[in-house]
Design an enzyme around this catalytic site. Structure first.
Site: not given
Length: 402
Positions: A100, A124, A127, A129, A131, A182, A196, A200
């Site tokens: 990204k 793809e 933005v 993951g 989806i 994690g 983040d 996006k």
């Protein structure tokens, strides 16, 4: 046989190889021929791992190999990813990336380079993951004028807000737990400060506007100031606090913002919890739609990357048109947009009413020494002026009207 290279053998890169190996038969059927990972570019060696024989340390090996038709970039960061990806496109190879940061900064340039070389640049997984939002916008929703995109686009912050809501925990406690599981990085700044999600929504707005939206122009707030007290007020109002990345059409541009919002139960994003992400889209013909799924993780993200690989393989020698001009879009000033605001203050009710006029108070018995209230609808700039007059503001969270 289509031969590909994977640049970066970390969480996503190794996931890409695993997806291709695990679903080899069905992937090959969709492409119409076989597929093979010929090279893996990484600074490390992987002694004892069967992939070691594919490992190279010089990206030029890939760029100069005429057998390589498709390159996957999963290194992360802007450099050296940009240099490597640009070299691959100039060498006549199509590229897909999950990066990204790279797409937000250099997306329009790389799209233009791909067009010049009659290859393709796809992103793809950068933005949503796992989806499939970008393909939906570029293929399924091309008949619509997109009026709004609002999304929970960061699994870390959504997990944290969900835990704070369910357990009544404080921010620092939940962050530590997310890191232990994690879900959050050792340095969680990009997630918890909203950076983040900002990148996006800048990418998505660039695509629906067909112009460059610089993420630095997007007003961005994270969740670091959200407290257990805020959660108590949200529950009293029957609402949920979510970090939203939102882009709304305003005339011939868009207003774009990343910030916590108080969502009503009726909103489709209200029940998106845990590490899941969801992106709400409103088109002028379609109406409302929502895309929901795993927004991060090795295999969900790798699945989206490999879906790009399949699409690229089907279009070797043919460029897929993608509208993303390098011309900068000047986004609207978010301060000119009207809304309602939930405010916590240590001021007195008389002071509040003198400045804000008629408000709706929210009383939470567990909280002492302050009052909470919801303003009437006003421009953000007007709210800022009134808040400065009042002083003693402990918190402000935007009130989602739908």
């Amino acid at each position: 046989m289509i031969k590909i290279a994977v640049m970066g053998y970390g969480t996503i890169g190794s996931g890409v190889v695993k997806v291709i190996e695990t679903n080899q038969e069905s992937i090959c059927k969709k492409i119409g021929e076989g597929i093979e990972v010929k090279y893996i570019l990484d600074v490390r060696d992987f002694e004892g791992d069967p992939i070691q024989k594919k490992v190279v340390h010089d990206y030029q090996v890939i760029a100069q190999d005429p057998e390589i038709a498709i390159v996957v970039e999963t290194m992360g960061g802007v450099e050296p990813a940009y240099t490597f990806v640009k070299a691959m496109l100039l060498a006549g190879k199509s590229v897909t990336t999950s990066n990204k940061a790279l797409v937000a900064v250099h997306g329009s340039d790389l799209v233009a380079t791909a067009k010049d070389k009659n290859v393709n640049f796809m992103f793809e997984a950068s933005v949503g993951g796992g989806i499939p939002i970008i393909r939906a916008l570029n293929s399924c929703l091309t008949a619509d004028q997109i009026e709004e995109i609002s999304g929970i686009m960061n699994g870390t912050t959504n997990y944290m807000l969900t835990k704070m809501t369910q357990d009544g925990s404080g921010f620092e406690e939940v962050l530590k737990e997310a890191q232990e599981k994690g879900y959050a990085e050792k340095d969680p700044t990009a997630d918890i400060e909203g950076y983040d999600a900002c990148r996006k929504i800048a990418i998505l707005t660039s695509l629906i506007a067909a112009q460059q939206v610089d993420f630095e122009d997007v007003h961005t707030e994270g969740i670091t100031r959200i407290s257990a007290t805020d959660i108590l007020y949200a529950k009293k109002m029957g609402r949920m606090i979510k970090l939203l990345a939102t882009s709304r059409q305003v005339g011939d541009t868009y207003t774009v913002i990343v910030a916590p919002f108080l969502l009503p139960k009726e909103h489709p994003l209200y029940n998106v919890n845990g590490v899941f992400n969801a992106i709400f889209v409103r088109g002028n013909m379609l109406g409302d739609a929502m895309f929901y799924g795993s927004g991060a993780g090795s295999l969900p993200t790798a699945s989206a990357v490999v879906a790009d690989v399949v699409e690229l393989a089907k279009h070797i020698g043919r460029h897929i048109e993608l509208a993303w001009s390098p011309q900068k879009l000047h986004i609207a000033d978010y301060r000119q947009q009207a809304g309602r605001f939930f405010v916590r203050t240590s001021a007195q009710r008389a002071e509040v009413e003198n400045i804000f006029g008629e408000v709706e108070y929210v009383d939470v018995t567990e909280v002492a020494g302050e009052i909470g209230f919801i303003t009437s609808e006003m421009k953000e700039s007007d709210y800022e002026h009134k808040a400065e007059q009042l002083g003693n503001i402990l918190q402000m969270i935007r009130f989602h009207s739908e």
